[in-house]
Design a protein around this motif. Structure first.
Motif, PDB file in Angstrom:
ATOM      1  N   HIS A  33       0.859  -1.184   0.000  1.00  0.00           N
ATOM      2  CA  HIS A  33       0.000   0.000   0.000  1.00  0.00           C
ATOM      3  C   HIS A  33       0.891   1.228   0.000  1.00  0.00           C
ATOM      4  CE1 HIS A  33      -3.586  -2.348   1.037  1.00  0.00           C
ATOM      5  NE2 HIS A  33      -2.796  -3.025   1.846  1.00  0.00           N
ATOM      6  N   TRP A  34       0.290   2.379  -0.233  1.00  0.00           N
ATOM      7  CA  TRP A  34       0.978   3.646  -0.040  1.00  0.00           C
ATOM      8  C   TRP A  34       0.087   4.526   0.826  1.00  0.00           C
ATOM      9  CZ3 TRP A  34      -2.395   7.142  -1.841  1.00  0.00           C
ATOM     10  CH2 TRP A  34      -3.137   6.854  -2.981  1.00  0.00           C
ATOM     11  N   ALA A  35       0.721   5.412   1.574  1.00  0.00           N
ATOM     12  CA  ALA A  35      -0.030   6.303   2.469  1.00  0.00           C
ATOM     13  C   ALA A  35       0.869   7.437   2.929  1.00  0.00           C
ATOM     14  CB  ALA A  35      -0.547   5.538   3.688  1.00  0.00           C
ATOM     15  N   ASN A  36       0.229   8.485   3.422  1.00  0.00           N
ATOM     16  CA  ASN A  36       0.997   9.567   4.024  1.00  0.00           C
ATOM     17  C   ASN A  36       1.605   9.069   5.330  1.00  0.00           C
ATOM     18  OD1 ASN A  36      -1.964   9.711   4.547  1.00  0.00           O
ATOM     19  ND2 ASN A  36      -1.410  11.289   6.046  1.00  0.00           N
ATOM     20  N   ALA A  37       2.852   9.463   5.563  1.00  0.00           N
ATOM     21  CA  ALA A  37       3.594   8.993   6.728  1.00  0.00           C
ATOM     22  C   ALA A  37       3.337   9.838   7.971  1.00  0.00           C
ATOM     23  CB  ALA A  37       5.087   8.969   6.411  1.00  0.00           C
ATOM     24  N   SER A  38       2.726  11.003   7.792  1.00  0.00           N
ATOM     25  CA  SER A  38       2.413  11.884   8.918  1.00  0.00           C
ATOM     26  C   SER A  38       1.158  12.676   8.565  1.00  0.00           C
ATOM     27  CB  SER A  38       3.581  12.844   9.190  1.00  0.00           C
ATOM     28  OG  SER A  38       3.806  13.657   8.055  1.00  0.00           O
ATOM     29  N   ASP A  39       0.588  13.318   9.559  1.00  0.00           N
ATOM     30  CA  ASP A  39      -0.599  14.128   9.307  1.00  0.00           C
ATOM     31  C   ASP A  39      -0.262  15.262   8.339  1.00  0.00           C
ATOM     32  OD1 ASP A  39      -2.418  12.729  10.877  1.00  0.00           O
ATOM     33  OD2 ASP A  39      -2.023  13.926  12.664  1.00  0.00           O
ATOM     34  N   PRO A  40      -1.154  15.514   7.374  1.00  0.00           N
ATOM     35  CA  PRO A  40      -0.911  16.595   6.413  1.00  0.00           C
ATOM     36  C   PRO A  40      -1.044  17.957   7.064  1.00  0.00           C
ATOM     37  CG  PRO A  40      -3.083  15.641   6.073  1.00  0.00           C
ATOM     38  CD  PRO A  40      -2.404  14.814   7.129  1.00  0.00           C
ATOM     39  N   GLN A  41      -0.507  18.947   6.370  1.00  0.00           N
ATOM     40  CA  GLN A  41      -0.620  20.339   6.802  1.00  0.00           C
ATOM     41  C   GLN A  41      -1.185  21.155   5.644  1.00  0.00           C
ATOM     42  OE1 GLN A  41       2.942  21.901   8.839  1.00  0.00           O
ATOM     43  NE2 GLN A  41       3.795  19.844   8.565  1.00  0.00           N
ATOM     44  N   ILE A  42      -1.967  22.171   5.994  1.00  0.00           N
ATOM     45  CA  ILE A  42      -2.513  23.088   4.994  1.00  0.00           C
ATOM     46  C   ILE A  42      -2.286  24.509   5.472  1.00  0.00           C
ATOM     47  CG2 ILE A  42      -4.268  21.486   4.138  1.00  0.00           C
ATOM     48  CD1 ILE A  42      -6.326  23.147   5.844  1.00  0.00           C
ATOM     49  N   PRO A  43      -2.358  25.476   4.565  1.00  0.00           N
ATOM     50  CA  PRO A  43      -2.268  26.862   5.012  1.00  0.00           C
ATOM     51  C   PRO A  43      -3.371  27.162   6.036  1.00  0.00           C
ATOM     52  CG  PRO A  43      -1.981  26.745   2.646  1.00  0.00           C
ATOM     53  CD  PRO A  43      -2.418  25.375   3.105  1.00  0.00           C
ATOM     54  N   SER A  44      -2.996  27.811   7.112  1.00  0.00           N
ATOM     55  CA  SER A  44      -3.936  28.101   8.201  1.00  0.00           C
ATOM     56  C   SER A  44      -5.169  28.868   7.734  1.00  0.00           C
ATOM     57  CB  SER A  44      -3.222  28.878   9.312  1.00  0.00           C
ATOM     58  OG  SER A  44      -2.187  28.084   9.864  1.00  0.00           O
ATOM     59  N   ALA A  45      -5.025  29.680   6.712  1.00  0.00           N
ATOM     60  CA  ALA A  45      -6.161  30.459   6.214  1.00  0.00           C
ATOM     61  C   ALA A  45      -7.313  29.568   5.767  1.00  0.00           C
ATOM     62  CB  ALA A  45      -5.724  31.358   5.063  1.00  0.00           C
ATOM     63  N   LEU A  46      -7.015  28.325   5.355  1.00  0.00           N
ATOM     64  CA  LEU A  46      -8.045  27.413   4.844  1.00  0.00           C
ATOM     65  C   LEU A  46      -8.778  26.644   5.949  1.00  0.00           C
ATOM     66  CD1 LEU A  46      -6.093  25.884   1.807  1.00  0.00           C
ATOM     67  CD2 LEU A  46      -7.612  27.879   1.828  1.00  0.00           C
ATOM     68  N   THR A  47      -8.271  26.693   7.169  1.00  0.00           N
ATOM     69  CA  THR A  47      -8.835  25.860   8.237  1.00  0.00           C
ATOM     70  C   THR A  47     -10.282  26.175   8.609  1.00  0.00           C
ATOM     71  OG1 THR A  47      -7.849  27.210   9.986  1.00  0.00           O
ATOM     72  CG2 THR A  47      -6.586  25.295   9.209  1.00  0.00           C
ATOM     73  N   PRO A  48     -10.810  27.367   8.369  1.00  0.00           N
ATOM     74  CA  PRO A  48     -12.232  27.550   8.688  1.00  0.00           C
ATOM     75  C   PRO A  48     -13.172  26.670   7.868  1.00  0.00           C
ATOM     76  CG  PRO A  48     -11.153  29.683   8.552  1.00  0.00           C
ATOM     77  CD  PRO A  48     -10.177  28.649   8.034  1.00  0.00           C
ATOM     78  N   VAL A  49     -12.710  26.159   6.713  1.00  0.00           N
ATOM     79  CA  VAL A  49     -13.593  25.338   5.873  1.00  0.00           C
ATOM     80  C   VAL A  49     -13.066  23.935   5.599  1.00  0.00           C
ATOM     81  CG1 VAL A  49     -14.681  27.322   4.761  1.00  0.00           C
ATOM     82  CG2 VAL A  49     -12.719  26.254   3.680  1.00  0.00           C
ATOM     83  N   VAL A  50     -11.805  23.645   5.903  1.00  0.00           N
ATOM     84  CA  VAL A  50     -11.236  22.326   5.612  1.00  0.00           C
ATOM     85  C   VAL A  50     -11.144  21.509   6.901  1.00  0.00           C
ATOM     86  CG1 VAL A  50      -9.213  21.067   4.776  1.00  0.00           C
ATOM     87  CG2 VAL A  50      -9.941  23.168   3.624  1.00  0.00           C
ATOM     88  N   ALA A  51     -11.778  20.329   6.878  1.00  0.00           N
ATOM     89  CA  ALA A  51     -11.753  19.436   8.039  1.00  0.00           C
ATOM     90  C   ALA A  51     -10.592  18.450   7.934  1.00  0.00           C
ATOM     91  CB  ALA A  51     -13.070  18.679   8.151  1.00  0.00           C
ATOM     92  N   GLY A  52     -10.276  18.007   6.734  1.00  0.00           N
ATOM     93  CA  GLY A  52      -9.211  17.033   6.581  1.00  0.00           C
ATOM     94  C   GLY A  52      -9.113  16.537   5.155  1.00  0.00           C
ATOM     95  N   VAL A  53      -8.205  15.579   4.968  1.00  0.00           N
ATOM     96  CA  VAL A  53      -8.021  14.964   3.656  1.00  0.00           C
ATOM     97  C   VAL A  53      -8.271  13.469   3.829  1.00  0.00           C
ATOM     98  CG1 VAL A  53      -6.532  14.730   1.652  1.00  0.00           C
ATOM     99  CG2 VAL A  53      -6.176  16.632   3.210  1.00  0.00           C
ATOM    100  N   HIS A  54      -9.231  12.976   3.092  1.00  0.00           N
ATOM    101  CA  HIS A  54      -9.526  11.546   3.134  1.00  0.00           C
ATOM    102  C   HIS A  54      -8.861  10.910   1.915  1.00  0.00           C
ATOM    103  CE1 HIS A  54     -11.676   8.064   4.447  1.00  0.00           C
ATOM    104  NE2 HIS A  54     -12.237   7.901   3.260  1.00  0.00           N
ATOM    105  N   THR A  55      -8.438   9.720   2.070  1.00  0.00           N
ATOM    106  CA  THR A  55      -7.826   8.927   0.993  1.00  0.00           C
ATOM    107  C   THR A  55      -6.471   9.452   0.526  1.00  0.00           C
ATOM    108  OG1 THR A  55      -9.111   9.985  -0.793  1.00  0.00           O
ATOM    109  CG2 THR A  55     -10.023   7.969   0.171  1.00  0.00           C
TER     110      THR A  55
END
Length: 170
Positions: free
Chosen positions: A144-166
């Motif tokens: 399989h392949w997968a992210n090795a750690s929790d992803p990060q996004i620009p903080s400005a997007l956090t009011p509408v982004v909950a996470g990344v699935h898959t």
């Protein structure tokens, strides 16, 4: 009308970690190293979230839809109506999809309920945009392949982004 919640410019230097967005089997004991940067990552889902006010309004509506004395009793919403009422504002959707596109991702669609953005790209794009390495894992003899750690996004997007699935193919 839904008010935009992304109020700051997207700054790639100001990041927020999206906690609990690493698959539970992406463990060091199964890790076989970095996946090729060219690994195709199709149909990833960026999960969007409602504001606290939208959550409260949705709870009220759901209660009213079950209350025989309510004018909203059994008045169901279409996915489009739901999205317009309880999803992010058009401007927020545009900001998020523009950010994804700026990293080279192909946007497949925004769900009618405005709760998910489907996008595709490569492991290199994911690593650059989400600041997480994509690794190969072998679990029970299957690769399989997968992210090795929790992803990060620009903080400005956090009011509408909950996470990344898959961000994985488990």
């Amino acid at each position: 009308a839904v008010q935009p919640r992304i109020t700051q410019a997207v700054d790639e230097a100001e990041l927020t970690v999206l906690r609990r967005n690493t698959h539970p089997l992406a463990l060091p004991r199964y890790d076989k190293g970095a996946a090729p940067l060219s690994t195709a990552m199709d149909r990833m889902l960026l999960v969007l979230k409602r504001s606290p006010e939208q959550d409260a309004a949705l709870t009220r509506l759901l209660d009213e839809q079950q209350d025989k004395s309510s004018p909203n009793y059994h008045k169901w919403l279409t996915p489009d109506e739901f999205g317009k009422r309880f999803g992010p504002a058009d401007a927020d959707i545009q900001t998020v999809t523009s950010w994804l596109a700026s990293h080279g991702f192909q946007i497949a669609k925004v769900s009618k309920g405005r709760s998910v953005i489907e996008f595709s790209g490569t492991a290199a794009m994911v690593e650059e945009a989400f600041h997480t390495a994509i690794h190969r894992y072998v679990v029970a003899g299957q690769e399989h392949w997968a992210n090795a750690s929790d992803p990060q996004i620009p903080s400005a997007l956090t009011p509408v982004v909950a996470g990344v699935h898959t961000l994985h193919n488990f």
